[in-house]
Motif scaffolding. Structure first.
Motif, short mmCIF file in Angstrom:
data_model
loop_
_atom_site.label_atom_id
_atom_site.label_comp_id
_atom_site.label_asym_id
_atom_site.label_seq_id
_atom_site.Cartn_x
_atom_site.Cartn_y
_atom_site.Cartn_z
N PRO A 128 0.85 -1.20 0.00
CA PRO A 128 0.00 0.00 0.00
C PRO A 128 0.89 1.25 0.00
O PRO A 128 2.01 1.22 0.53
N ILE A 129 0.40 2.32 -0.55
CA ILE A 129 1.23 3.52 -0.64
C ILE A 129 1.60 4.05 0.75
O ILE A 129 2.63 4.70 0.92
N SER A 130 0.78 3.75 1.75
CA SER A 130 1.10 4.18 3.11
C SER A 130 2.32 3.45 3.66
O SER A 130 2.94 3.90 4.62
N ASP A 131 2.67 2.32 3.07
CA ASP A 131 3.87 1.58 3.45
C ASP A 131 5.02 1.82 2.47
O ASP A 131 6.17 1.98 2.87
N SER A 132 4.70 1.81 1.17
CA SER A 132 5.76 1.91 0.17
C SER A 132 6.41 3.28 0.13
O SER A 132 7.64 3.39 -0.04
N VAL A 133 5.63 4.35 0.31
CA VAL A 133 6.21 5.69 0.24
C VAL A 133 7.21 5.95 1.36
O VAL A 133 8.33 6.38 1.11
N PRO A 134 6.85 5.68 2.64
CA PRO A 134 7.86 5.87 3.69
C PRO A 134 9.10 5.02 3.48
O PRO A 134 10.22 5.46 3.76
N GLU A 135 8.92 3.79 2.99
CA GLU A 135 10.07 2.92 2.77
C GLU A 135 10.96 3.46 1.66
O GLU A 135 12.19 3.42 1.76
N LEU A 136 10.36 3.98 0.60
CA LEU A 136 11.14 4.58 -0.48
C LEU A 136 11.94 5.79 0.02
O LEU A 136 13.12 5.95 -0.32
N VAL A 137 11.30 6.63 0.81
CA VAL A 137 11.97 7.82 1.33
C VAL A 137 13.14 7.43 2.23
O VAL A 137 14.24 7.98 2.12
N GLU A 138 12.91 6.49 3.13
CA GLU A 138 13.98 6.06 4.04
C GLU A 138 15.12 5.40 3.26
O GLU A 138 16.30 5.59 3.60
N THR A 139 14.79 4.66 2.22
CA THR A 139 15.82 4.04 1.39
C THR A 139 16.67 5.10 0.69
O THR A 139 17.90 5.00 0.64
N ALA A 140 16.01 6.14 0.18
CA ALA A 140 16.74 7.22 -0.50
C ALA A 140 17.68 7.93 0.47
O ALA A 140 18.84 8.22 0.15
N LEU A 141 17.19 8.24 1.67
CA LEU A 141 18.01 8.92 2.67
C LEU A 141 19.20 8.05 3.08
O LEU A 141 20.32 8.53 3.23
N ARG A 142 18.94 6.77 3.25
CA ARG A 142 20.00 5.84 3.65
C ARG A 142 21.04 5.69 2.55
O ARG A 142 22.26 5.71 2.82
N ASN A 143 20.59 5.56 1.30
CA ASN A 143 21.53 5.40 0.19
C ASN A 143 22.39 6.63 -0.03
O ASN A 143 23.57 6.53 -0.37
N ALA A 144 21.79 7.82 0.14
CA ALA A 144 22.52 9.07 -0.11
C ALA A 144 23.42 9.45 1.05
O ALA A 144 24.39 10.21 0.86
N GLY A 145 23.10 9.00 2.25
CA GLY A 145 23.94 9.30 3.40
C GLY A 145 23.80 10.73 3.89
O GLY A 145 22.76 11.38 3.69
N GLN A 146 24.85 11.25 4.51
CA GLN A 146 24.80 12.57 5.14
C GLN A 146 24.59 13.71 4.14
O GLN A 146 24.13 14.78 4.53
N LYS A 147 24.93 13.49 2.88
CA LYS A 147 24.79 14.54 1.87
C LYS A 147 23.47 14.42 1.10
O LYS A 147 23.33 14.98 0.02
N SER A 148 22.51 13.72 1.68
CA SER A 148 21.23 13.52 1.01
C SER A 148 20.55 14.84 0.67
O SER A 148 20.57 15.80 1.45
N ASP A 149 19.94 14.89 -0.49
CA ASP A 149 19.11 16.02 -0.90
C ASP A 149 17.78 15.94 -0.16
O ASP A 149 17.47 14.95 0.50
N ASN A 150 16.96 17.01 -0.26
CA ASN A 150 15.58 16.92 0.20
C ASN A 150 14.89 15.78 -0.54
O ASN A 150 15.11 15.61 -1.75
N VAL A 151 14.08 15.01 0.16
CA VAL A 151 13.36 13.90 -0.46
C VAL A 151 11.87 14.09 -0.22
O VAL A 151 11.41 14.10 0.93
N THR A 152 11.12 14.23 -1.31
CA THR A 152 9.69 14.52 -1.21
C THR A 152 8.91 13.62 -2.16
O THR A 152 9.30 13.46 -3.33
N VAL A 153 7.83 13.04 -1.66
CA VAL A 153 7.01 12.12 -2.46
C VAL A 153 5.54 12.38 -2.17
O VAL A 153 5.13 12.54 -1.01
N LEU A 154 4.74 12.41 -3.22
CA LEU A 154 3.28 12.45 -3.12
C LEU A 154 2.75 11.33 -3.99
O LEU A 154 3.02 11.30 -5.20
#
Length: 303
Positions: free
Chosen positions: A211-237
């Motif tokens: 469900p999007i209520s599960d997949s969206v937070p997981e995608l955002v956390e994955t992006a932040l984790r992959n990018a590390g400390q230099k992560s860009d803003n991450v926004t999803v709708l």
């Protein structure tokens, strides 16, 4: 209309969050939009906010309760946002114009229509298949496309865009649709902070399996984790069309009971939802006041 929607924005490793997102709807039409204010230019957070507020103001005026021509509306509203940015810079005597990317989607009838300028993306997933994705207005994406035709040597940085709202020249706005929707179709809008760190296969896989209520937070956390400390803003709708899901945390919206003149929006209030440590409150409050006054003047002139 019936849809489920889930949205989240994270600052990542940046000093402030210059992304903005939101949606508006009437009984028979919905507008979903996301903007990414561009670093290296002044007031990126104001640029993204102003572009969304311009979209919302025009949608409120023209969706009665449907848009006569969704593609014409999207193109015109994006160009209006561009002109508002130029006017804003002129009125404040800025040396440079605030700039932003923008992607927006209209769901109306049983169809989707969308437009974009820059590299904020739209994904449309049906089942486990990627049905459509916007093509970035970047030199790297252009190079990738041309490489199948002519050999190209030097590689471009993916962050270098050849168009955006607020640019000195006329922006490029690409439109697409109508694409007939099916129950369960998922439309996702995102900033480059997501797709720059998470590949398309993983995006499609997560959107299709959860469900999007599960997949969206997981995608955002994955992006932040992959990018590390230099992560860009991450926004999803993300939006699920005619969702039949029950028992999850996704907020479902039904417009059946709305009157013809009823208009709902999350865009105008989105600035208040930004964490205080992301923005200089006094500066942004003054800027948004000027933005709203500019939008009101613009609306009065078009009447």
């Amino acid at each position: 209309m019936r849809f489920a929607v889930y949205q989240v924005s994270r600052k990542g490793g940046r000093e402030k969050n210059e992304d903005r997102m939101g949606y508006c709807y009437t009984r028979d039409s919905g507008l979903f939009a996301l903007a990414d204010g561009m670093g290296g230019h002044p007031e990126g957070e104001v640029a993204s906010q102003l572009s969304l507020q311009t979209l919302a103001a025009m949608f409120q005026r023209e969706a009665k309760p449907t848009l006569k021509d969704p593609l014409k509306f999207l193109h015109g509203a994006m160009m209006a946002g561009h002109h508002q940015l130029q006017r804003y810079a002129t009125e404040r005597s800025l040396m440079d114009t605030p700039r932003t990317t923008l992607v927006a989607c209209v769901l109306q009838g049983n169809a989707a229509y969308w437009a974009h300028c820059g590299d904020s993306r739209l994904y449309l997933v049906r089942g486990d298949k990627l049905i459509a994705r916007t093509r970035d207005h970047s030199y790297s994406e252009l190079q990738e496309t041309l490489s199948h035709v002519v050999p190209i040597g030097e590689r471009f940085n993916r962050n270098v865009l050849f168009t955006c709202l607020g640019s000195p020249g006329k922006p490029t706005v690409d439109t697409a649709g109508p694409l007939l929707m099916q129950a369960g179709d998922r439309v996702m809008l995102c900033s480059d902070g997501l797709w720059g760190s998470v590949g398309d296969p993983q995006i499609v896989d997560l959107l299709s399996r959860h469900p999007i209520s599960d997949s969206v937070p997981e995608l955002v956390e994955t992006a932040l984790r992959n990018a590390g400390q230099k992560s860009d803003n991450v926004t999803v709708l993300a939006v699920e069309w005619e969702s039949a899901e029950d028992g999850d945390s996704t907020s479902g919206v039904s417009t059946q009971s709305l009157g013809e003149e009823v208009f709902a929006s999350t865009i105008q209030a989105s600035i208040a939802d930004t964490p205080p440590d992301d923005l200089d409150d006094a500066e942004i409050e003054r800027s948004i006041k000027e933005i709203n006054e500019a939008i009101q003047r613009s609306s009065q002139k078009r009447r």
